[in-house]
Design a protein around this motif. Sequence first.
Motif, mmCIF file in Angstrom:
data_model
loop_
_atom_site.group_PDB
_atom_site.id
_atom_site.type_symbol
_atom_site.label_atom_id
_atom_site.label_comp_id
_atom_site.label_asym_id
_atom_site.label_seq_id
_atom_site.Cartn_x
_atom_site.Cartn_y
_atom_site.Cartn_z
ATOM 1 N N GLN A 269 3.445 -1.013 -8.625
ATOM 2 C CA GLN A 269 3.299 -0.262 -7.372
ATOM 3 C C GLN A 269 1.829 -0.172 -6.989
ATOM 4 O OE1 GLN A 269 4.856 3.711 -7.595
ATOM 5 N NE2 GLN A 269 4.870 3.981 -5.364
ATOM 6 N N GLY A 270 0.958 0.048 -7.985
ATOM 7 C CA GLY A 270 -0.478 0.098 -7.701
ATOM 8 C C GLY A 270 -0.984 -1.240 -7.215
ATOM 9 N N ALA B 54 -2.742 -4.618 -2.793
ATOM 10 C CA ALA B 54 -2.560 -5.848 -2.021
ATOM 11 C C ALA B 54 -2.357 -5.524 -0.537
ATOM 12 C CB ALA B 54 -1.373 -6.636 -2.563
ATOM 13 N N THR B 55 -1.630 -4.453 -0.278
ATOM 14 C CA THR B 55 -1.397 -4.101 1.144
ATOM 15 C C THR B 55 -2.626 -3.487 1.781
ATOM 16 O OG1 THR B 55 -0.448 -1.972 0.467
ATOM 17 C CG2 THR B 55 1.090 -3.782 0.876
ATOM 18 N N THR B 56 -3.397 -2.687 1.045
ATOM 19 C CA THR B 56 -4.613 -2.107 1.617
ATOM 20 C C THR B 56 -5.707 -3.133 1.764
ATOM 21 O OG1 THR B 56 -5.362 -1.347 -0.552
ATOM 22 C CG2 THR B 56 -4.154 0.228 0.815
#
Length: 161
Positions: free
Chosen positions: A150-151, A156-158
């Motif tokens: 999840q981290g 990756a999304t940020t």
Amino acid sequence: MTDQGRTGSYSSYGGSYGGSPYDTNINNNNQPSRQTVKFITAATIGVTLLFLSGLILVGTVIGLIIATPLLVIFSPILVPAAIVLSLIAGGFMFSGGCGVAAIAALSWIYNYVSGNRPAGTDTLDYAKGLITDKARDVKERAKDYGNYAQGRAQDATTGAY
């Protein structure tokens, strides 16, 4: 036992060994010894059993001589019948063995569930504890890996924006 008579001084009260010097020892010469009787008995029984075993051997050989032509004539029927009967007997034995094993297992389970301590309970409890510890370890690792994934997904999304 000795073959010599008792010697000793004779007293007026019946002798020093309980008898007079004129008594003869009857057991020494007139009766056979116990070892001789045992030997004769064993030899008689042995010869009788040897004779009976010889008679049984002769009877077996004669029976085999008489039965051999019948076995040869009926072998096309007897051999498959013997195979089928042995398979049937083996099946019954296997089925009975499985039934006995099932009854023993159910009895053990009943005793374990009812609170009795059947044989092997301590091993089962130890194995159950090991499995519980491993399951807890796997759960923690999965939770840690989920948090890690999840981290990484958040990173990756940020980082993509």
